[in-house]
Design a protein around this motif. Structure first.
Motif, PDB file in Angstrom:
ATOM      1  N   TYR A   1       0.827  -1.217   0.000  1.00  0.00           N
ATOM      2  CA  TYR A   1       0.000   0.000   0.000  1.00  0.00           C
ATOM      3  C   TYR A   1       0.854   1.257   0.000  1.00  0.00           C
ATOM      4  N   VAL A   2       1.954   1.255   0.774  1.00  0.00           N
ATOM      5  CA  VAL A   2       2.809   2.442   0.863  1.00  0.00           C
ATOM      6  C   VAL A   2       3.933   2.428  -0.169  1.00  0.00           C
ATOM      7  N   GLY A   3       3.971   1.383  -1.001  1.00  0.00           N
ATOM      8  CA  GLY A   3       5.003   1.319  -2.033  1.00  0.00           C
ATOM      9  C   GLY A   3       6.364   0.912  -1.522  1.00  0.00           C
ATOM     10  N   PHE A   4       6.417   0.133  -0.453  1.00  0.00           N
ATOM     11  CA  PHE A   4       7.691  -0.295   0.116  1.00  0.00           C
ATOM     12  C   PHE A   4       8.260  -1.452  -0.694  1.00  0.00           C
ATOM     13  N   ASP A   5       9.501  -1.280  -1.138  1.00  0.00           N
ATOM     14  CA  ASP A   5      10.186  -2.294  -1.938  1.00  0.00           C
ATOM     15  C   ASP A   5      11.236  -2.963  -1.066  1.00  0.00           C
ATOM     16  N   LEU A   6      10.926  -4.143  -0.523  1.00  0.00           N
ATOM     17  CA  LEU A   6      11.825  -4.828   0.395  1.00  0.00           C
ATOM     18  C   LEU A   6      13.161  -5.213  -0.243  1.00  0.00           C
ATOM     19  N   PRO A   7      13.156  -5.817  -1.435  1.00  0.00           N
ATOM     20  CA  PRO A   7      14.464  -6.166  -2.032  1.00  0.00           C
ATOM     21  C   PRO A   7      15.375  -4.952  -2.232  1.00  0.00           C
ATOM     22  N   GLN A   8      14.821  -3.833  -2.712  1.00  0.00           N
ATOM     23  CA  GLN A   8      15.627  -2.635  -2.929  1.00  0.00           C
ATOM     24  C   GLN A   8      16.118  -2.069  -1.612  1.00  0.00           C
ATOM     25  N   ALA A   9      15.274  -2.151  -0.575  1.00  0.00           N
ATOM     26  CA  ALA A   9      15.685  -1.668   0.740  1.00  0.00           C
ATOM     27  C   ALA A   9      16.858  -2.480   1.281  1.00  0.00           C
ATOM     28  N   LEU A  10      16.805  -3.792   1.107  1.00  0.00           N
ATOM     29  CA  LEU A  10      17.904  -4.637   1.563  1.00  0.00           C
ATOM     30  C   LEU A  10      19.187  -4.337   0.799  1.00  0.00           C
ATOM     31  N   ILE A  11      19.051  -4.009  -0.483  1.00  0.00           N
ATOM     32  CA  ILE A  11      20.240  -3.664  -1.285  1.00  0.00           C
ATOM     33  C   ILE A  11      20.837  -2.335  -0.832  1.00  0.00           C
ATOM     34  N   ASP A  12      19.974  -1.382  -0.457  1.00  0.00           N
ATOM     35  CA  ASP A  12      20.438  -0.043  -0.092  1.00  0.00           C
ATOM     36  C   ASP A  12      21.001   0.034   1.327  1.00  0.00           C
ATOM     37  N   ILE A  13      20.743  -0.960   2.167  1.00  0.00           N
ATOM     38  CA  ILE A  13      21.179  -0.889   3.564  1.00  0.00           C
ATOM     39  C   ILE A  13      22.696  -0.741   3.695  1.00  0.00           C
ATOM     40  N   PRO A  14      23.523  -1.553   3.022  1.00  0.00           N
ATOM     41  CA  PRO A  14      24.978  -1.400   3.204  1.00  0.00           C
ATOM     42  C   PRO A  14      25.489  -0.018   2.835  1.00  0.00           C
ATOM     43  N   SER A  15      25.064   0.504   1.674  1.00  0.00           N
ATOM     44  CA  SER A  15      25.542   1.827   1.264  1.00  0.00           C
ATOM     45  C   SER A  15      25.049   2.908   2.214  1.00  0.00           C
ATOM     46  N   GLY A  16      23.813   2.746   2.726  1.00  0.00           N
ATOM     47  CA  GLY A  16      23.300   3.721   3.682  1.00  0.00           C
ATOM     48  C   GLY A  16      24.081   3.722   4.976  1.00  0.00           C
ATOM     49  N   LEU A  17      24.447   2.546   5.466  1.00  0.00           N
ATOM     50  CA  LEU A  17      25.238   2.455   6.697  1.00  0.00           C
ATOM     51  C   LEU A  17      26.620   3.068   6.510  1.00  0.00           C
ATOM     52  N   VAL A  18      27.231   2.810   5.341  1.00  0.00           N
ATOM     53  CA  VAL A  18      28.563   3.376   5.070  1.00  0.00           C
ATOM     54  C   VAL A  18      28.491   4.893   5.039  1.00  0.00           C
ATOM     55  N   TRP A  19      27.476   5.445   4.356  1.00  0.00           N
ATOM     56  CA  TRP A  19      27.336   6.913   4.295  1.00  0.00           C
ATOM     57  C   TRP A  19      27.135   7.493   5.687  1.00  0.00           C
ATOM     58  N   MET A  20      26.322   6.842   6.509  1.00  0.00           N
ATOM     59  CA  MET A  20      26.032   7.356   7.843  1.00  0.00           C
ATOM     60  C   MET A  20      27.294   7.371   8.694  1.00  0.00           C
ATOM     61  N   VAL A  21      28.065   6.277   8.639  1.00  0.00           N
ATOM     62  CA  VAL A  21      29.282   6.202   9.452  1.00  0.00           C
ATOM     63  C   VAL A  21      30.298   7.238   9.000  1.00  0.00           C
ATOM     64  N   VAL A  22      30.474   7.368   7.697  1.00  0.00           N
ATOM     65  CA  VAL A  22      31.469   8.306   7.171  1.00  0.00           C
ATOM     66  C   VAL A  22      31.052   9.750   7.415  1.00  0.00           C
ATOM     67  N   SER A  23      29.790  10.068   7.183  1.00  0.00           N
ATOM     68  CA  SER A  23      29.337  11.454   7.266  1.00  0.00           C
ATOM     69  C   SER A  23      29.219  11.939   8.704  1.00  0.00           C
ATOM     70  N   PHE A  24      28.737  11.081   9.593  1.00  0.00           N
ATOM     71  CA  PHE A  24      28.482  11.499  10.966  1.00  0.00           C
ATOM     72  C   PHE A  24      29.648  11.208  11.907  1.00  0.00           C
ATOM     73  N   CYS A  25      30.744  10.769  11.368  1.00  0.00           N
ATOM     74  CA  CYS A  25      31.920  10.543  12.212  1.00  0.00           C
ATOM     75  C   CYS A  25      32.514  11.897  12.616  1.00  0.00           C
ATOM     76  N   PRO A  26      32.644  12.182  13.905  1.00  0.00           N
ATOM     77  CA  PRO A  26      33.196  13.480  14.331  1.00  0.00           C
ATOM     78  C   PRO A  26      34.624  13.678  13.835  1.00  0.00           C
ATOM     79  N   SER A  27      34.909  14.893  13.421  1.00  0.00           N
ATOM     80  CA  SER A  27      36.245  15.244  12.960  1.00  0.00           C
ATOM     81  C   SER A  27      36.945  16.089  14.028  1.00  0.00           C
TER      82      SER A  27
END
Length: 264
Positions: free
Chosen positions: A33-59
């Motif tokens: 109903y909300v248009g949630f694509d589970l396979p695509q979400a599972l594919i995007d999880i690794p890249s999302g985690l990498v971006w979050m760790v790299v971007s939000f890491c304090p400098s």
């Protein structure tokens, strides 16, 4: 195992399987109903985690912001503690009046329970928006939002704690002619103080976490600091804010658990 036992476990297994299938079907229908694509979400999880760790890491440069972050964090913690404590005092007074065990009964008890239910079921975010129009962006707005939600929640918890206390001391005091306040001071408070302290400590933990979101809405405290850094793309400084919040919440939880172990 006899035949009746086999039938019982067969029915239990069938019921569990049907419940699991129903939950999976409900999840699939909701996702569709909300248009949630589970396979695509599972594919995007690794890249999302990498971006979050790299971007939000304090400098190293973000450490210079500690002079702004720490005072805002301290203000948020103090507002949360104050809201929890004042709400606990008001909630206990209301709970005593609304209790079936020691309260006057009648319309007073029903009114207290209705008020507690109303305040508890209005989300804190809704309180923050409502109060924002009346009291503008200020620490007092955040305090009121935390206070009102805590009041409703603690009143309900205190009502249950008081109603579950042993009736022996209460009846003994009534038999000696003790008045309402004597029963409260000599029976209700001693019998419920451990439970009350435990709920207050839990409420402080919860409010410190929720105060960050309230600060985003009211423009105060550590939530406002995080919002400023996030919207200005200073993700390293925003990450430092998150780490500071996590450290304070963990420290508060450890302190709360220690105190609870000492009083229980």
């Amino acid at each position: 195992m006899d035949t009746e036992g086999k039938r019982f476990f067969a029915r239990r297994t069938l019921t569990t399987a049907a419940a699991a299938a129903g939950l999976l079907l409900l999840g699939a229908l909701s996702g569709a109903y909300v248009g949630f694509d589970l396979p695509q979400a599972l594919i995007d999880i690794p890249s999302g985690l990498v971006w979050m760790v790299v971007s939000f890491c304090p400098s190293p440069s973000s450490l210079e912001r500690l002079g702004t972050i720490l005072p805002a964090l301290a203000s948020t913690v103090l507002v949360s503690v104050a809201a929890s404590c004042f709400a606990a005092i008001a909630a206990f007074a209301f709970a005593v009046v609304g209790s079936r065990a020691v309260g006057p009964g009648g319309p007073a008890g029903a009114l207290v329970r209705a008020v507690a239910s109303l305040f508890r079921n209005i989300p804190m975010v809704a309180w923050a928006f409502i109060l924002l129009f009346s009291f503008k962006q200020s620490d007092f707005t955040g305090f009121l939002a935390l206070f009102l939600t805590s009041f409703g929640y603690l009143t309900r918890c205190f009502l249950e704690s008081i109603d579950e206390t042993s009736e022996g001391p209460v009846e003994a005091l009534r038999a000696t002619g003790a008045g309402f306040w004597a029963i409260v001071v000599r029976a209700v408070i001693p019998l419920t103080i451990t439970s009350v302290m435990s709920w207050v400590l839990y409420m402080i933990e919860t409010n410190i976490r929720d105060a960050t979101l309230v600060g985003l809405l009211t423009g105060t405290g550590i939530g406002f600091v995080f919002d400023v850094y996030y919207k200005s793309f200073r993700y390293d400084a925003a990450g430092l804010v998150l780490l500071a919040i996590i450290a304070v919440v963990i420290a508060c939880e450890a302190t709360s658990n220690f105190v609870r172990r000492r009083i229980l």
